[in-house]
Design a protein around this motif. Structure first.
Motif, PDB file in Angstrom:
ATOM      1  N   ASP A   1       0.720  -1.280  -0.110  1.00  0.00           N
ATOM      2  CA  ASP A   1      -0.065  -0.056  -0.083  1.00  0.00           C
ATOM      3  C   ASP A   1       0.944   1.362   0.056  1.00  0.00           C
ATOM      4  N   ALA A   2       0.431   2.194  -0.979  1.00  0.00           N
ATOM      5  CA  ALA A   2       1.199   3.617  -0.799  1.00  0.00           C
ATOM      6  C   ALA A   2       1.157   3.995   0.646  1.00  0.00           C
ATOM      7  N   MET A   3       2.064   4.703   1.143  1.00  0.00           N
ATOM      8  CA  MET A   3       2.072   5.087   2.234  1.00  0.00           C
ATOM      9  C   MET A   3       3.165   6.283   2.826  1.00  0.00           C
ATOM     10  N   VAL A   4       3.020   6.810   3.864  1.00  0.00           N
ATOM     11  CA  VAL A   4       4.273   7.600   4.475  1.00  0.00           C
ATOM     12  C   VAL A   4       4.930   6.653   5.849  1.00  0.00           C
ATOM     13  N   ILE A   5       5.985   6.728   5.540  1.00  0.00           N
ATOM     14  CA  ILE A   5       6.802   5.797   6.764  1.00  0.00           C
ATOM     15  C   ILE A   5       7.797   6.702   7.420  1.00  0.00           C
ATOM     16  N   GLN A   6       7.882   6.436   8.665  1.00  0.00           N
ATOM     17  CA  GLN A   6       8.554   7.417   9.466  1.00  0.00           C
ATOM     18  C   GLN A   6       9.502   6.177  10.494  1.00  0.00           C
ATOM     19  N   ASN A   7      10.820   6.682  10.296  1.00  0.00           N
ATOM     20  CA  ASN A   7      11.687   5.894  11.375  1.00  0.00           C
ATOM     21  C   ASN A   7      12.807   7.060  11.917  1.00  0.00           C
ATOM     22  N   PRO A   8      13.016   6.446  13.224  1.00  0.00           N
ATOM     23  CA  PRO A   8      12.392   5.456  14.034  1.00  0.00           C
ATOM     24  C   PRO A   8      10.933   6.049  14.507  1.00  0.00           C
ATOM     25  N   ARG A   9      10.207   5.114  15.321  1.00  0.00           N
ATOM     26  CA  ARG A   9       8.899   5.555  15.805  1.00  0.00           C
ATOM     27  C   ARG A   9       9.227   6.178  16.997  1.00  0.00           C
ATOM     28  N   TYR A  10      10.288   5.772  17.808  1.00  0.00           N
ATOM     29  CA  TYR A  10      10.672   6.536  19.111  1.00  0.00           C
ATOM     30  C   TYR A  10      12.358   6.802  18.994  1.00  0.00           C
ATOM     31  N   GLN A  11      12.560   7.966  19.313  1.00  0.00           N
ATOM     32  CA  GLN A  11      13.930   8.245  19.510  1.00  0.00           C
ATOM     33  C   GLN A  11      14.378   8.682  20.749  1.00  0.00           C
ATOM     34  N   VAL A  12      15.537   8.515  21.485  1.00  0.00           N
ATOM     35  CA  VAL A  12      15.844   9.464  22.507  1.00  0.00           C
ATOM     36  C   VAL A  12      17.316   9.700  22.162  1.00  0.00           C
ATOM     37  N   THR A  13      17.282  10.823  22.682  1.00  0.00           N
ATOM     38  CA  THR A  13      18.676  11.624  22.339  1.00  0.00           C
ATOM     39  C   THR A  13      19.047  12.553  23.759  1.00  0.00           C
ATOM     40  N   GLN A  14      20.266  12.656  23.872  1.00  0.00           N
ATOM     41  CA  GLN A  14      20.642  13.673  25.037  1.00  0.00           C
ATOM     42  C   GLN A  14      20.748  15.182  24.536  1.00  0.00           C
ATOM     43  N   PHE A  15      20.735  15.644  25.676  1.00  0.00           N
ATOM     44  CA  PHE A  15      20.665  17.125  25.340  1.00  0.00           C
ATOM     45  C   PHE A  15      21.862  17.587  24.667  1.00  0.00           C
ATOM     46  N   GLY A  16      21.626  18.432  23.661  1.00  0.00           N
ATOM     47  CA  GLY A  16      22.915  18.970  22.817  1.00  0.00           C
ATOM     48  C   GLY A  16      23.203  17.905  21.733  1.00  0.00           C
ATOM     49  N   LYS A  17      22.738  16.737  21.750  1.00  0.00           N
ATOM     50  CA  LYS A  17      23.304  15.755  20.585  1.00  0.00           C
ATOM     51  C   LYS A  17      22.429  15.701  19.565  1.00  0.00           C
ATOM     52  N   PRO A  18      23.004  15.856  18.458  1.00  0.00           N
ATOM     53  CA  PRO A  18      22.416  16.053  16.993  1.00  0.00           C
ATOM     54  C   PRO A  18      21.617  14.786  16.982  1.00  0.00           C
ATOM     55  N   VAL A  19      20.430  14.966  16.232  1.00  0.00           N
ATOM     56  CA  VAL A  19      19.476  13.729  15.916  1.00  0.00           C
ATOM     57  C   VAL A  19      18.835  14.012  14.570  1.00  0.00           C
ATOM     58  N   THR A  20      18.751  12.836  13.786  1.00  0.00           N
ATOM     59  CA  THR A  20      17.979  12.954  12.582  1.00  0.00           C
ATOM     60  C   THR A  20      16.907  12.074  12.376  1.00  0.00           C
TER      61      THR A  20
END
Lengths: 114, 113
Positions: A1-20
């Motif tokens: 099925d055509a859709m919009v996918i997001q990864n990850p569903r849950y992301q934990v990062t530290q204060f000031g640490k870059p995240v994508t």
């Protein structure tokens, strides 16, 4: 099925640490959007791409950047996450810029900042 | 802020009852859309009503629009437990490169058995 996918569903990062955060779509839509939704609040548009053209909302902090290397993928980069950036991040697409098109949303990525 | 207001903020009803949610907005619109969001999930488009329409139906959904009052309502008839979700209205503004949605504050609907 055509859709919009997001990864990850849950992301934990530290204060000031870059995240994508990642979004991909199989709808072949021209426009991709990133929204931030804080707890019990409405989604708020951060920016959008029309094809390769990037459009930032006036009140989106400089800490947030985005990349769209091709039609299918769009990334949200948070350069130095603060505690206030903890939220659900929603990616959406629309076929084009017509106001009569609905937007198709991904399931979201919940970002936690420690 | 151009964000609209929705009321009630929360609504709890029993299965089989009707649920009515109201939305007020501030700007002129091309159309107004309603979206549903299950807890911790993305949004799903429900229905679009154009600015020259006054009422629209889709299944158990009925949407009204009063542009003179800048308000809209969403009625869900014969509610089911599966209708439990948050419901957002969104005004739409087309910029030429995007159709920008400005969401209302949302109504959290709880349908109990």
């Amino acid at each position: 099925d055509a859709m919009v996918i997001q990864n990850p569903r849950y992301q934990v990062t530290q204060f000031g640490k870059p995240v994508t955060l990642s979004c991909s779509q199989t709808l072949n839509h021209n426009v991709m959007y990133w929204y931030q939704q804080k707890s019990s609040q409405a989604p708020k548009l951060l920016f959008h791409y029309y094809d390769k053209d990037f459009n930032n909302e006036a009140d989106t902090p400089d800490n947030f950047q985005s990349r769209r290397p091709n039609t299918s993928f769009c990334f949200l980069d948070i350069r130095s996450p603060g505690l206030g950036d903890a939220a659900m991040y929603l990616c959406a697409t629309s076929m084009d810029s017509s106001s009569y098109n609905e937007q198709f949303f991904g399931p979201g990525t919940r970002l936690t900042v420690l | 802020s151009q964000q609209g207001e929705e009321d009630p903020q929360a609504l709890s009803i029993q299965e089989g009852e009707n649920a009515t949610m109201n939305c007020s907005y501030k700007t002129s619109i091309n159309n107004l859309q309603w979206y549903r969001q299950n807890s911790g999930r993305g949004l799903v488009h429900l229905i679009l009503i154009r600015s020259n329409e006054r009422e629209k139906h889709s299944g158990r959904l009925r949407v009204t629009l009063d542009t003179s009052k800048k308000s809209s309502s969403l009625l869900i008839t014969a509610s089911r437990a599966a209708d439990t979700a948050s419901y957002f209205c969104a005004t739409v503004f087309s910029t030429g490169t995007a159709s920008k949605l400005t969401f209302g504050t949302g109504t959290r609907l709880q349908v109990t058995l």
